[in-house]
Design a protein around this motif. Structure first.
Motif, PDB file in Angstrom:
ATOM      1  N   VAL A   3      -8.336 -53.670 -98.724  1.00 27.17           N
ATOM      2  CA  VAL A   3      -9.352 -53.827 -97.945  1.00 27.17           C
ATOM      3  C   VAL A   3     -10.292 -52.616 -98.230  1.00 27.17           C
ATOM      4  O   VAL A   3     -10.072 -51.649 -98.092  1.00 27.17           O
ATOM      5  N   THR A  69     -11.871 -64.017 -94.436  1.00 26.72           N
ATOM      6  CA  THR A  69     -11.047 -62.621 -95.009  1.00 26.72           C
ATOM      7  C   THR A  69      -9.958 -63.223 -96.007  1.00 26.72           C
ATOM      8  O   THR A  69      -9.767 -62.436 -97.088  1.00 26.72           O
ATOM      9  N   MET A  73      -9.208 -62.117 -99.784  1.00 27.64           N
ATOM     10  CA  MET A  73      -7.978 -61.403-100.328  1.00 27.64           C
ATOM     11  C   MET A  73      -7.296 -62.258-101.522  1.00 27.64           C
ATOM     12  O   MET A  73      -6.754 -61.734-102.212  1.00 27.64           O
ATOM     13  N   ASP A 320     -15.628 -55.305 -90.792  1.00 29.97           N
ATOM     14  CA  ASP A 320     -15.049 -55.009 -92.002  1.00 29.97           C
ATOM     15  C   ASP A 320     -15.595 -55.602 -93.278  1.00 29.97           C
ATOM     16  O   ASP A 320     -16.249 -56.684 -93.209  1.00 29.97           O
ATOM     17  N   VAL A 322     -14.150 -57.217 -96.954  1.00 28.26           N
ATOM     18  CA  VAL A 322     -12.875 -57.354 -97.786  1.00 28.26           C
ATOM     19  C   VAL A 322     -13.290 -58.175 -99.158  1.00 28.26           C
ATOM     20  O   VAL A 322     -14.275 -58.999 -99.130  1.00 28.26           O
ATOM     21  N   LYS A 324     -11.510 -58.332-102.943  1.00 23.21           N
ATOM     22  CA  LYS A 324     -10.528 -58.057-103.890  1.00 23.21           C
ATOM     23  C   LYS A 324     -10.985 -57.457-105.102  1.00 23.21           C
ATOM     24  O   LYS A 324     -11.973 -57.760-105.778  1.00 23.21           O
TER      25      LYS A 324
END
Ligand code: UDP
Ligand code: MG
Length: 344
Positions: A3, A69, A73, A320, A322, A324
């Motif tokens: 994150v 999200t 990820m 937020d 996110v 990877k």
């Protein structure tokens, strides 16, 4: 899971910067997101370029935020930005554009009304030297006659009164070069009438015509009042012509009043006076009252805009981001993974 700590500045661009960024505002689009993702991958993976899909969740309440999200990820191709609440499409777009890192940036709606299949053609036009590739709607499938007519009238009116020509029948679906986007990101205003801001930036622009599809799923977030509000917003953000119209209206009514008064004087001298005329008096008073209230309303609109600009509040807040990390180029240009995410 990685994150990335929220930050308002774009990630540093450099050797790893993608060539293409797709910016997609998302508000309660859970139903169409899997379809969107699969279609984007289908189009983009065969291009063999490094790209990123920036999905901005504008405070959805149907699980869209969680979905994007999750997607981020699982694949480094997706950058998921969640805003702290619903700020509206323009703010969501602004957030996405500020985070996009690509050399070329394409904005498209989540509902697949802007066909991703046109992306290769847009890229080609950009490589041919255009800074901005505007997508012009040829037909509007699945939209009512009234909506088409009002959109037509609105664009004509807007272009007559605004100083920057705003292309007709183009939405937010477009490609921008890095320098055009940097210019756009510099514009500080809070009232973000995007179509107007795009036009203000300028740079060599190419127009491609396309057929706008129906929504793939879900319903539009706009109602008529919303659209009327947007139209008014567009006009008042890019022109002070309504203020001038009000001055004109004031002048005309004042002249009519003066002539009417003169006529009454002449009539009284020639034919004497009877005390009738009450209805016409009421008519004149209500008419003038209406014109005055309308004018105050228009002035108020501009005062209100100044008020919001003066507050200097941020356009949006990020909950937020996110993304990877450690994406290898190999992972980006082949499509061995990820597509299964879309099926769930
Ligand atoms: N949208 C958004 N925030 C909002 C409303 C809409 O991010 O408050 C997004 C929505 O998810 C979609 C795009 O803006 O991707 C266009 O919205 P919509 O399809 O409802 O508008 P229309 O195509 O009818 O103009
Ligand atoms: Mg739509």
């Amino acid at each position: 899971m990685n994150v990335v700590v929220p930050k308002l500045q774009p990630f540093s661009t450099g050797a790893t910067a993608p060539e293409l960024s797709l910016v997609v505002p998302v508000y309660n689009e859970r139903e169409v997101l899997p379809m969107l993702y699969t279609r984007l991958r289908k189009v983009l993976d065969v291009l063999h370029i490094k790209y990123e899909i920036v999905l901005v969740d504008d405070g959805s309440r149907d699980g869209s935020g969680e979905y994007i999200t999750q997607l981020a990820m699982q694949t480094s191709l997706v950058k998921a930005i969640r805003l702290s609440r619903n700020f509206g499409k323009e703010a969501a777009l602004t957030a996405g554009l500020e985070q996009a890192e690509g050399d070329a940036i394409i904005i498209l709606d989540a509902d697949l009304q802007d066909p991703p299949e046109l992306i290769p053609q847009m890229l080609q036009t950009w490589r041919g030297g255009a800074d901005v590739v505007c997508m012009k709607r040829r037909i509007r499938e699945g939209e009512s006659w009234a909506k088409k007519a009002s959109a037509y009238a609105f664009y004509r009116l807007l272009n007559r009164i605004s100083r920057v020509p705003i292309p007709e029948d183009t939405g937010d679906f477009r490609l921008m070069s890095r320098r055009a986007l940097d210019a756009l990101n510099q514009l500080p205003e809070r009232n973000r009438y995007m179509k107007g801001l795009f036009a203000w930036v300028g740079y060599p622009t190419q127009v491609i015509e396309y057929d706008r599809a129906c929504r793939a799923a879900g319903t539009t977030k706009w109602d008529y009042f919303g659209l009327m509000g947007l139209a008014f917003e567009g006009i008042t953000s890019f022109s002070v012509a309504p203020l001038r119209w009000m001055t004109g209206a004031g002048l005309v009514t004042a002249m009519m009043g003066a002539l009417f008064g003169l006529w009454i004087v002449v009539k009284t001298i020639l034919m004497g006076s009877d005390v009738s005329g009450y209805p016409s008096l009421i008519a004149v008073i209500t008419f003038l009252g209406g014109v005055q209230l309308l004018s105050i309303g228009v002035v108020g609109e501009y005062v209100g805009k100044t008020y919001f600009e003066a507050k200097q509040r941020p356009l949006y807040l990020i909950r937020d981001i996110v993304q990877k990390k450690n994406a290898t180029v190999k992972n980006v240009i082949t499509n061995e993974v990820d597509c299964h995410v879309a099926a769930h």
